[in-house]
Design a protein around this motif. Structure first.
Motif, PDB file in Angstrom:
ATOM      1  N   GLY A  68       0.885  -1.268   0.184  1.00 39.92           N
ATOM      2  CA  GLY A  68      -0.406  -0.017   0.159  1.00 39.92           C
ATOM      3  C   GLY A  68       0.890   1.294   0.043  1.00 39.92           C
ATOM      4  O   GLY A  68       0.510   2.203  -0.752  1.00 39.92           O
ATOM      5  N   ALA A  69       2.182   1.220   0.655  1.00 36.50           N
ATOM      6  CA  ALA A  69       2.723   2.420   0.779  1.00 36.50           C
ATOM      7  C   ALA A  69       3.294   2.936  -0.430  1.00 36.50           C
ATOM      8  O   ALA A  69       3.518   3.776  -0.964  1.00 36.50           O
ATOM      9  CB  ALA A  69       3.726   2.073   1.770  1.00 36.50           C
ATOM     10  N   ASN A  70       3.352   2.130  -1.176  1.00 32.64           N
ATOM     11  CA  ASN A  70       3.880   1.945  -2.705  1.00 32.64           C
ATOM     12  C   ASN A  70       3.167   1.814  -3.708  1.00 32.64           C
ATOM     13  O   ASN A  70       3.552   1.852  -4.713  1.00 32.64           O
ATOM     14  CB  ASN A  70       4.487   1.362  -2.965  1.00 32.64           C
ATOM     15  CG  ASN A  70       6.996   1.255  -2.013  1.00 32.64           C
ATOM     16  OD1 ASN A  70       7.116   1.492  -2.148  1.00 32.64           O
ATOM     17  ND2 ASN A  70       5.937   0.168  -0.952  1.00 32.64           N
ATOM     18  N   VAL A 169       1.437  13.129   6.454  1.00 29.37           N
ATOM     19  CA  VAL A 169       2.086  11.924   6.595  1.00 29.37           C
ATOM     20  C   VAL A 169       3.953  12.695   6.369  1.00 29.37           C
ATOM     21  O   VAL A 169       3.919  12.912   4.836  1.00 29.37           O
ATOM     22  CB  VAL A 169       1.457  10.688   5.685  1.00 29.37           C
ATOM     23  CG1 VAL A 169       2.288   9.897   5.620  1.00 29.37           C
ATOM     24  CG2 VAL A 169       0.067  10.610   5.535  1.00 29.37           C
ATOM     25  N   HIS A 170       4.077  12.357   7.188  1.00 24.48           N
ATOM     26  CA  HIS A 170       5.864  12.957   6.660  1.00 24.48           C
ATOM     27  C   HIS A 170       6.546  11.381   6.107  1.00 24.48           C
ATOM     28  O   HIS A 170       6.380  10.463   6.356  1.00 24.48           O
ATOM     29  CB  HIS A 170       6.084  13.244   8.358  1.00 24.48           C
ATOM     30  CG  HIS A 170       5.993  14.664   8.575  1.00 24.48           C
ATOM     31  ND1 HIS A 170       7.052  15.885   8.771  1.00 24.48           N
ATOM     32  CD2 HIS A 170       4.865  14.830   9.526  1.00 24.48           C
ATOM     33  CE1 HIS A 170       6.565  16.707   9.050  1.00 24.48           C
ATOM     34  NE2 HIS A 170       5.084  16.450   9.570  1.00 24.48           N
ATOM     35  N   LYS A 218       0.058  15.349   1.365  1.00 28.22           N
ATOM     36  CA  LYS A 218      -1.267  15.271   2.065  1.00 28.22           C
ATOM     37  C   LYS A 218      -1.548  13.834   2.412  1.00 28.22           C
ATOM     38  O   LYS A 218      -1.748  12.976   1.729  1.00 28.22           O
ATOM     39  CB  LYS A 218      -2.044  15.865   0.824  1.00 28.22           C
ATOM     40  CG  LYS A 218      -1.521  17.154   0.433  1.00 28.22           C
ATOM     41  CD  LYS A 218      -2.077  17.957  -0.297  1.00 28.22           C
ATOM     42  CE  LYS A 218      -1.230  19.658  -1.209  1.00 28.22           C
ATOM     43  NZ  LYS A 218      -2.945  19.955  -2.065  1.00 28.22           N
ATOM     44  N   ALA A 219      -3.099  13.666   3.405  1.00 32.99           N
ATOM     45  CA  ALA A 219      -3.809  12.524   3.970  1.00 32.99           C
ATOM     46  C   ALA A 219      -4.824  13.139   3.643  1.00 32.99           C
ATOM     47  O   ALA A 219      -5.304  14.444   4.078  1.00 32.99           O
ATOM     48  CB  ALA A 219      -2.796  12.441   4.743  1.00 32.99           C
ATOM     49  N   VAL A 235      -3.437   8.043   6.043  1.00 31.87           N
ATOM     50  CA  VAL A 235      -3.173   7.823   4.932  1.00 31.87           C
ATOM     51  C   VAL A 235      -3.002   8.424   3.640  1.00 31.87           C
ATOM     52  O   VAL A 235      -3.431   9.433   3.486  1.00 31.87           O
ATOM     53  CB  VAL A 235      -4.126   6.714   3.827  1.00 31.87           C
ATOM     54  CG1 VAL A 235      -4.149   5.870   2.655  1.00 31.87           C
ATOM     55  CG2 VAL A 235      -4.854   5.602   4.540  1.00 31.87           C
ATOM     56  N   ALA A 236      -1.700   8.708   3.177  1.00 31.25           N
ATOM     57  CA  ALA A 236      -0.874   9.783   2.019  1.00 31.25           C
ATOM     58  C   ALA A 236      -1.830   9.267   1.063  1.00 31.25           C
ATOM     59  O   ALA A 236      -2.078   8.589   0.697  1.00 31.25           O
ATOM     60  CB  ALA A 236       0.292   9.516   1.982  1.00 31.25           C
TER      61      ALA A 236
END
Length: 358
Positions: A68-70, A169-170, A218-219, A235-236
């Protein structure tokens, strides 16, 4: 032999000094003392590897959240090959303490034969930390002395702070050669001034290849209750996340213009002590709606059965009505325009009728 040992020691110290000059420690400001949040950071493997190996190295608990992060397909195999220098985003938990953010006692690296702190920092973890940072957080007095089998906490930089009064989200971006502050800002929907301020940089020319840059992503906003076990769920943009013990998939994508979090049943088997996923429905108007269902839509308002959190036995959902109009568009203005058009046409017809009567 004695001369060779002295020469080797001099070379080792020189190498460490050269590394410390080239590799500056990344320290992300984090003013929310003891706050925790989800953060992201880049990783580039020096050699060909697999997603499974990367998950193990960074101890990402859920493989699907690495996907999900990718924004990889949820059907991607953990055996998927990752080429050397290919960048993979790593999701992890950040905790704020003493004004800075660090990964929450993870990942932990086990020292193997011929390891050195510089090698671990620069090669194994692609320069995300410095050898001195590893030594400091692990209480190592002599950077040249570590033992095989020793466990080392790798303190990844992160933050949980709001940016310009907005929850974000940083993302620890590993700066590539040829990058510019202006170009990075444009790519990630922020400003050069914000990036300079966040990273305590005086000039854009201070940007260096290999630097870990704090970039605010942005989230999507969510309706998660403050009592939910996954609060706050951030969630970004262009990522997705599995929550509620894998029963719910939440996406922040262009389909909803990166505004409200889009959650739906994942269709996966639950984790932990749940044998099946609890009911995931809203009740309203005598009918039941599944999480993610649009129950009604009129003008610029849309009512959806939205995911609002979970506890140890229940998944919660509520009917939420939100505006789907662009900021510049107003349904009231549109109606008023139709009314004026109707009045204008009516007047024209009256004049035509009067003319024909004569």
């Amino acid at each position: 032999m004695g001369y060779a040992k002295v020469l080797l020691g001099v070379l080792l110290v020189s190498a460490l000094a050269a590394t410390s000059t080239a590799q500056q420690p990344a320290r992300f400001k984090c003013s929310k003392e003891n706050a925790t949040c989800t953060a992201l950071i880049d990783y580039t493997s020096p050699n060909k590897t697999t997603l499974s190996a990367i998950q193990k190295l960074f101890q990402v608990k859920k493989f699907r959240n690495l996907l999900g992060a990718n924004n990889f397909s949820s059907s991607t195999s953990d055996k998927q090959v990752v080429n050397a220098t290919q960048t993979i985003r790593i999701p992890f938990t950040c905790v704020c303490s003493n004004g800075i953010g660090l990964s929450n006692r993870s990942p932990v690296y086990t020292v193997v034969k011929d390891d050195g702190l510089s090698h671990i920092a620069v090669d194994v973890f692609s320069g995300l930390v410095t050898y001195q940072q590893i030594a400091d957080v692990n209480g190592i007095p002599d950077v040249n002395k570590i033992d095989v089998g020793q466990k080392l906490w790798i303190p990844l930089p992160c933050s949980c702070d709001d940016v310009d009064a907005i929850t974000v989200v940083h993302y620890g971006l590993l700066v590539k050669s040829g990058s510019s502050v202006e170009g990075i800002a444009e790519s990630y929907g922020t400003t050069s001034a914000t990036l300079l301020s966040l990273n305590q940089m005086v000039n854009a020319s201070d940007l260096k290849a290999g630097q870990v840059l704090d970039v605010p992503l942005k989230a999507c906003t969510s309706n998660i209750s403050s009592t939910s076990l996954d609060y706050p769920l951030l969630v970004a943009k262009d990522t997705y996340f599995y929550t509620a013990k894998n029963c719910i998939k939440c996406t922040c994508g262009s389909a909803n213009n990166y505004t409200s979090l889009d959650c739906e049943p994942s269709g996966l088997k639950p984790l932990s002590n749940w044998t099946t996923c609890p009911a995931m429905q809203c009740e309203g108007a005598g009918n039941q709606y599944m999480i993610g269902n649009v129950t009604s839509s009129s003008n610029c308002n849309q009512t959806t059965c939205a995911y609002t959190g979970y506890d140890n036995s229940t998944i919660f959902a509520s009917l939420i009505t939100e505006s789907t109009c662009p900021a510049s568009a107003s349904p009231t203005n549109g109606i008023q325009g139709l009314r004026w058009n109707f009045i204008f046409i009516s007047i024209q017809l009256i004049f035509v009728c009067l003319h024909l009567s004569h």
